[in-house]
Scaffold this motif. Structure first.
Motif, PDB file in Angstrom:
ATOM      1  N   ARG A   1      49.342  67.744  37.578  1.00  0.00           N
ATOM      2  CA  ARG A   1      49.566  68.841  38.555  1.00  0.00           C
ATOM      3  C   ARG A   1      51.364  68.983  38.339  1.00  0.00           C
ATOM      4  N   CYS A   2      51.647  69.950  38.561  1.00  0.00           N
ATOM      5  CA  CYS A   2      54.016  70.720  38.467  1.00  0.00           C
ATOM      6  C   CYS A   2      53.331  70.848  39.750  1.00  0.00           C
ATOM      7  N   ARG A   3      54.621  70.004  40.482  1.00  0.00           N
ATOM      8  CA  ARG A   3      55.260  70.637  41.421  1.00  0.00           C
ATOM      9  C   ARG A   3      55.926  72.647  41.517  1.00  0.00           C
ATOM     10  N   THR A   4      55.883  73.058  42.001  1.00  0.00           N
ATOM     11  CA  THR A   4      56.679  74.355  41.627  1.00  0.00           C
ATOM     12  C   THR A   4      58.310  74.980  42.245  1.00  0.00           C
TER      13      THR A   4
ATOM     14  N   SER B   1      60.746  74.776  35.096  1.00  0.00           N
ATOM     15  CA  SER B   1      61.449  74.357  33.641  1.00  0.00           C
ATOM     16  C   SER B   1      61.516  73.006  33.884  1.00  0.00           C
ATOM     17  N   VAL B   2      62.368  73.183  35.305  1.00  0.00           N
ATOM     18  CA  VAL B   2      63.542  72.153  35.472  1.00  0.00           C
ATOM     19  C   VAL B   2      62.460  70.934  35.971  1.00  0.00           C
ATOM     20  N   LEU B   3      60.950  71.163  36.619  1.00  0.00           N
ATOM     21  CA  LEU B   3      60.716  70.454  37.439  1.00  0.00           C
ATOM     22  C   LEU B   3      59.365  69.584  36.977  1.00  0.00           C
ATOM     23  N   ALA B   4      58.956  70.147  36.239  1.00  0.00           N
ATOM     24  CA  ALA B   4      57.666  69.716  34.625  1.00  0.00           C
ATOM     25  C   ALA B   4      57.599  68.486  34.124  1.00  0.00           C
ATOM     26  N   PRO B   5      59.475  68.269  33.657  1.00  0.00           N
ATOM     27  CA  PRO B   5      59.580  67.147  33.090  1.00  0.00           C
ATOM     28  C   PRO B   5      60.036  65.795  33.567  1.00  0.00           C
ATOM     29  N   LEU B   6      60.114  66.143  34.854  1.00  0.00           N
ATOM     30  CA  LEU B   6      60.193  64.966  35.930  1.00  0.00           C
ATOM     31  C   LEU B   6      58.886  64.096  35.926  1.00  0.00           C
ATOM     32  N   PRO B   7      59.343  62.497  36.014  1.00  0.00           N
ATOM     33  CA  PRO B   7      58.011  62.295  35.893  1.00  0.00           C
ATOM     34  C   PRO B   7      57.152  61.524  37.467  1.00  0.00           C
TER      35      PRO B   7
ATOM     36  N   GLY C   1      57.001  65.360  30.547  1.00  0.00           N
ATOM     37  CA  GLY C   1      56.797  65.624  29.416  1.00  0.00           C
ATOM     38  C   GLY C   1      58.010  67.583  28.861  1.00  0.00           C
ATOM     39  N   LYS C   2      57.798  67.423  27.901  1.00  0.00           N
ATOM     40  CA  LYS C   2      59.537  68.684  27.820  1.00  0.00           C
ATOM     41  C   LYS C   2      58.444  70.240  27.803  1.00  0.00           C
TER      42      LYS C   2
ATOM     43  N   LYS D   1      51.967  71.918  16.702  1.00  0.00           N
ATOM     44  CA  LYS D   1      53.173  71.191  15.671  1.00  0.00           C
ATOM     45  C   LYS D   1      54.338  71.208  16.637  1.00  0.00           C
ATOM     46  N   ILE D   2      54.743  71.637  17.599  1.00  0.00           N
ATOM     47  CA  ILE D   2      55.599  71.569  17.717  1.00  0.00           C
ATOM     48  C   ILE D   2      55.890  70.447  19.671  1.00  0.00           C
ATOM     49  N   ILE D   3      54.722  70.721  20.449  1.00  0.00           N
ATOM     50  CA  ILE D   3      53.751  69.976  21.373  1.00  0.00           C
ATOM     51  C   ILE D   3      53.653  68.829  21.174  1.00  0.00           C
ATOM     52  N   ARG D   4      53.129  68.215  19.886  1.00  0.00           N
ATOM     53  CA  ARG D   4      52.815  66.972  19.392  1.00  0.00           C
ATOM     54  C   ARG D   4      54.207  66.761  18.988  1.00  0.00           C
ATOM     55  N   LYS D   5      54.998  67.402  18.155  1.00  0.00           N
ATOM     56  CA  LYS D   5      56.326  66.336  18.184  1.00  0.00           C
ATOM     57  C   LYS D   5      57.068  66.147  19.455  1.00  0.00           C
ATOM     58  N   ASN D   6      57.409  67.125  20.290  1.00  0.00           N
ATOM     59  CA  ASN D   6      57.903  67.073  21.623  1.00  0.00           C
ATOM     60  C   ASN D   6      57.340  66.571  22.829  1.00  0.00           C
ATOM     61  N   LYS D   7      56.525  66.403  22.720  1.00  0.00           N
ATOM     62  CA  LYS D   7      55.601  65.820  23.713  1.00  0.00           C
ATOM     63  C   LYS D   7      55.478  65.989  25.203  1.00  0.00           C
ATOM     64  N   ALA D   8      55.458  67.701  24.602  1.00  0.00           N
ATOM     65  CA  ALA D   8      55.644  69.074  25.772  1.00  0.00           C
ATOM     66  C   ALA D   8      54.267  68.922  26.490  1.00  0.00           C
ATOM     67  N   LYS D   9      54.297  69.479  27.553  1.00  0.00           N
ATOM     68  CA  LYS D   9      53.302  69.379  29.079  1.00  0.00           C
ATOM     69  C   LYS D   9      53.706  71.075  29.804  1.00  0.00           C
ATOM     70  N   MET D  10      54.115  71.404  29.380  1.00  0.00           N
ATOM     71  CA  MET D  10      54.018  72.917  29.479  1.00  0.00           C
ATOM     72  C   MET D  10      54.181  73.984  28.706  1.00  0.00           C
ATOM     73  N   VAL D  11      53.708  74.521  29.115  1.00  0.00           N
ATOM     74  CA  VAL D  11      53.583  76.224  28.262  1.00  0.00           C
ATOM     75  C   VAL D  11      54.278  77.669  29.083  1.00  0.00           C
ATOM     76  N   ILE D  12      55.366  78.010  28.556  1.00  0.00           N
ATOM     77  CA  ILE D  12      55.890  79.748  29.516  1.00  0.00           C
ATOM     78  C   ILE D  12      55.751  80.635  28.673  1.00  0.00           C
ATOM     79  N   VAL D  13      54.991  81.873  28.923  1.00  0.00           N
ATOM     80  CA  VAL D  13      55.390  82.864  27.907  1.00  0.00           C
ATOM     81  C   VAL D  13      55.591  83.765  28.939  1.00  0.00           C
ATOM     82  N   ASP D  14      57.422  84.256  29.322  1.00  0.00           N
ATOM     83  CA  ASP D  14      57.555  85.100  29.845  1.00  0.00           C
ATOM     84  C   ASP D  14      58.299  86.368  29.381  1.00  0.00           C
ATOM     85  N   CYS D  15      57.507  87.613  28.432  1.00  0.00           N
ATOM     86  CA  CYS D  15      56.511  87.917  29.651  1.00  0.00           C
ATOM     87  C   CYS D  15      55.518  88.201  28.339  1.00  0.00           C
TER      88      CYS D  15
END
Ligand code: ADP
Ligand code: MG
Length: 319
Positions: free
Chosen positions: A80-83, A120-126, A134-135, A188-202
């Motif tokens: 879980r990522c804090r908000t 998007s600022v908090l999700a990359p934190l450890p 992750g990104k 592909k992008i998630i794998r390459k960048n080790k992303a951990k969150m995707v946001i679709v606004d809107c």
């Protein structure tokens, strides 16, 4: 859930496995739960092959009964990522969950994008700082997602703003098919960048402006459904948190209570695992409530929008 390797599906060529992996179908579960027609559309493989891989994957995962303690153990691997607001974390059971879709619903100015910024600022934190380590990939359909605000939120939370900016990848989607196109490239992008969150606004705005009138409703819902299907698979396959924003629409037939309803209809309601409803409150505060959740309390809490993003109603942001 384990990733598939070539050889896992008997008689299936490794090039076919590669094709599946490229579009995010990396686990047996994701292949088994994707209809063959969709597999063909995503990967470009022939329909016979798609039917075969789907059948083999279904056979392999054995959708029998599982003891609840095992399911609980699997669920504990979710993060879980804090908000940014501790009261909001509390009603979400700790924060925004990985592996599923969380939907932020509200009228214009209700704070949907501000929550996205803060996440998007908090999700990359450890993880010890209750981030996801992750990104973050942001798909911005309205052109409202600005780096200046990311910088401001990071600075006001005493975080390194250069780090914060580097960790958010933003793609502007100009119409609904472009939006789907970007989503299909996410694995592909998630794998390459080790992303951990995707946001679709809107999530819905392009669909609403492009498919107008009753005649195009079925077509619109079908396209929304297919876009959401992709996002659900990505959430599960990569264990990333997917956060979508959605608008509300006034229902003229409602005589009592709140006349606003989330847009996107049943397709949206059924695809999103957690729905959060935002309403404007006094001054810079907003009322937030979880709706339609299978296990979260539907309690209303008050948050604020400040220079530090979304915070508790008094402007504080305890971890
Ligand atoms: P929406 O739900 O339409 O996405 P937003 O998330 O953009 O709405 O919220 C807009 C609100 O956020 C506005 O009321 C605005 O006052 C507030 N806001 C935007 N930026 C800041 C900031 N830097 N500091 C304080 N409040 C802000
Ligand atoms: Mg917005």
């Amino acid at each position: 859930m384990s990733e598939i390797e070539s050889g896992d599906l008997k008689g299936i060529a490794s090039t076919t496995i590669k094709k599946l992996r490229r579009v995010g179908l990396v686990t047996l579960e994701s292949i088994a739960f994707t209809p063959p027609r969709e597999i063909t559309k995503l990967t470009g493989m022939g329909s016979k092959t798609a039917i075969k891989v789907n059948r083999l994957a279904r056979k392999k995962i054995d959708p029998g009964f599982t003891p609840a303690d095992q399911i609980l153990e699997q669920r504990n691997s979710l993060k879980r990522c804090r908000t940014g607001a501790s009261v909001l974390n509390n009603i979400l059971g700790g924060g925004v969950e990985t592996g599923v879709i969380t939907e932020l619903i509200g009228e214009f100015g209700s704070g949907k994008t501000q929550i996205c910024y803060t996440l998007s600022v908090l999700a990359p934190l450890p993880e010890e700082k209750r981030g996801l380590d992750g990104k973050v990939c942001v798909i911005d359909t309205e052109g409202t997602f600005l780096p200046e605000r990311i910088k401001q939120i990071a600075e006001n939370r005493n975080l390194d703003s250069n780090n914060a900016l580097e960790n958010v990848l933003i793609a502007r989607a100009y119409n609904s098919s472009h939006q789907l196109n970007i989503i299909q490239k996410l694995p592909k992008i998630i794998r390459k960048n080790k992303a951990k969150m995707v946001i679709v606004d809107c999530m819905i705005s392009h669909f609403r402006s492009e498919f107008i009138g009753r005649g195009s409703l079925a077509d619109r819902q079908q396209k929304i459904s297919s876009t959401l299907g992709n996002l659900l698979r990505i959430a599960g396959a990569f264990n990333v948190a997917v956060v979508l924003t959605n608008q509300v629409q006034a229902q003229p037939s409602v005589m009592f209570g709140d006349p606003n309803r989330p847009t996107g209809g049943h397709v949206m309601a059924h695809s999103c695992n957690h729905r959060i409803y935002l309403r404007k409150g006094r001054k810079n505060t907003r009322l937030v409530q979880v709706i339609d959740s299978p296990y979260l309390p539907e309690e209303k809490v008050r948050i604020a929008i400040t220079k530090a993003g979304v915070t508790d109603s008094d402007g504080s942001f305890p971890i």
